[in-house]
Design an enzyme around this catalytic site. Structure first.
Site, mmCIF file in Angstrom:
data_model
loop_
_atom_site.group_PDB
_atom_site.id
_atom_site.type_symbol
_atom_site.label_atom_id
_atom_site.label_comp_id
_atom_site.label_asym_id
_atom_site.label_seq_id
_atom_site.Cartn_x
_atom_site.Cartn_y
_atom_site.Cartn_z
ATOM 1 C CG HIS A 111 -3.498 -0.208 7.591
ATOM 2 N ND1 HIS A 111 -4.218 -0.727 8.640
ATOM 3 C CD2 HIS A 111 -4.057 -0.731 6.459
ATOM 4 C CE1 HIS A 111 -5.156 -1.546 8.165
ATOM 5 N NE2 HIS A 111 -5.068 -1.559 6.836
ATOM 6 C CD GLN B 92 -2.781 -1.184 2.490
ATOM 7 O OE1 GLN B 92 -2.791 -0.263 3.303
ATOM 8 N NE2 GLN B 92 -3.489 -2.293 2.671
ATOM 9 C CD GLU C 112 -14.644 4.176 12.707
ATOM 10 O OE1 GLU C 112 -14.729 3.232 13.531
ATOM 11 O OE2 GLU C 112 -13.954 5.196 12.918
ATOM 12 C CE1 TYR D 33 -13.676 10.758 16.405
ATOM 13 C CE2 TYR D 33 -11.639 11.434 17.469
ATOM 14 C CZ TYR D 33 -12.871 11.745 16.938
ATOM 15 O OH TYR D 33 -13.308 13.056 16.943
ATOM 16 C CE1 TYR E 297 -10.568 -7.749 6.184
ATOM 17 C CE2 TYR E 297 -9.140 -6.382 7.539
ATOM 18 C CZ TYR E 297 -10.032 -6.519 6.487
ATOM 19 O OH TYR E 297 -10.389 -5.417 5.753
#
Length: 373
Positions: free
Chosen positions: A152, A86, A244, A254, A265
């Site tokens: 991430h 990513q 979200e 949060y 997962y």
């Protein structure tokens, strides 16, 4: 704003063909026509220059200058990114004082001691029109700590409405617990000065957090944007379920990975958000997920019924998602099937909506949305 205001336009005539206005991808008529502006290679983010040309980042590290009509595409710099998984060259945002400073802010994933992490950098745009380059690139901030893995990173950038502060997202790097660790910037939204230093007055420093931290308990924050009232909105990918949209409040937790409307997962449960649990709950969440990419608050005039609403790119959902914002509340709006992964949503200077596709068979097109009719 409400979908009913666009009900009539959903029955509008079919779009034109060819390089230019295209038929709706799938799922029936939409209230906009789609125009392919350029074909790119795994683009990630974009921003408009004052002359209506564009800067576009690509995953492998290229920063592109794209003409307003998309016919001229040039690489104006290449950054030393680690593009595995990513990773890549991520966000691009103009400095609030760009008219005089010509500064451009960028984020990207890099390898270094301890593993990999997200970096905030800036450079200066120079050169005659059509021959611009980006030079003087300097590193302003590096996530702490660098860790192993390729996921991430987050890396989204937004300036406060007064231009004094820079907000920067650091994902939890698929490591879960750093989102709650006060000594890490991972899983946090940071507030910095434009030079990349901790902004004065950040609310958690006195509690032992790193001085950059503005809010925490986040997972993979892939979009932040201010609305016209100065509220800061954020979207993030949840785990298995639980994507979200959050209204960011300074100093709040949060929840992740202690609370989420999704599950791990591997099937392990995560307690759902509930009143009184001590965590800020999302304003909107999705299960099944939409895999959100990019976030824009619309302020233009071409789609007046959508003014003030949020738009999110859908990756696995291959959709453009609208969220109806009313003050500090939000509800789900439209979900338009686009037939391709949408990485970025941006508003053009004329009020059109621009999308970047994320690879696939098309390799990543830049598409302009305008009203039908």
């Amino acid at each position: 704003m409400r979908p009913a205001l666009f009900a009539a336009s959903l029955l509008a005539a079919t779009a034109c063909t060819a390089q230019g206005t295209q038929p709706a991808a799938t799922g029936g008529a939409k209230p906009f026509a789609e125009t392919v502006v350029a074909d790119l290679d795994s683009p990630w983010a974009m921003t408009f220059l004052p002359d209506r040309t564009m800067l576009v980042t690509e995953k492998e590290g290229q920063l592109l200058h794209v003409s307003a009509d998309g016919k001229k595409v040039r690489t104006i710099t290449t950054l030393p990114v680690d593009s595995a998984g990513q990773g890549g060259l991520m966000d691009v945002v103009l400095a609030p004082d760009f008219a005089t400073s010509k500064r451009v802010y960028l984020s990207y994933s890099a390898a270094g001691p301890g593993g990999k992490g997200v970096v905030l950098a800036r450079g200066t745009l120079s050169g005659a029109a059509g021959a611009e380059t980006l030079g003087g690139i300097e590193t302003l901030f590096r996530a702490t700590p660098f860790v192993e893995g390729n996921g991430h990173y987050s890396g989204r950038i937004a300036f406060s409405p007064d231009g004094k502060y820079l907000f920067f997202t650091n994902g939890e790097r698929q490591k879960f617990d750093p989102a709650q660790d006060p000594k890490a910037t991972l899983g946090k939204l940071l507030r910095l000065t434009p030079d990349g230093r901790p902004a004065p007055g950040n609310p958690l420093a006195a509690q032992g957090f790193r001085p950059e931290v503005w809010s925490y308990g986040h997972r993979n924050l892939l979009g932040i944007a201010f609305d016209a009232q100065g509220n800061l909105w954020e979207q993030e990918m949840g785990p298995k379920g639980g994507d979200e949209v959050n209204l960011i409040v300074a100093g709040k937790n949060y929840g992740y990975p202690k609370a989420s409307n999704g599950s791990h997962y591997d099937g392990r449960d995560i307690p759902d958000h509930k009143p009184g649990d001590g965590f800020e709950a999302p304003k909107v969440s999705w299960n099944p997920v939409i895999s959100p990419g990019g976030l824009m608050i619309y302020s233009g005039g071409l789609f007046p019924a959508w003014k003030g609403d949020a738009f999110i790119g859908g990756l696995s959902s291959k959709a453009l998602i609208r969220v109806d914002i009313a003050g500090t509340n939000a509800t789900k709006g439209d979900q338009f099937d686009m037939g391709a992964r949408i990485r970025e949503v941006e508003q053009g200077p004329e009020g059109a909506i621009y999308l970047l596709e994320d690879g696939g068979d098309s390799q990543g097109r830049l598409i302009k949305l305008t009203p039908r009719g």
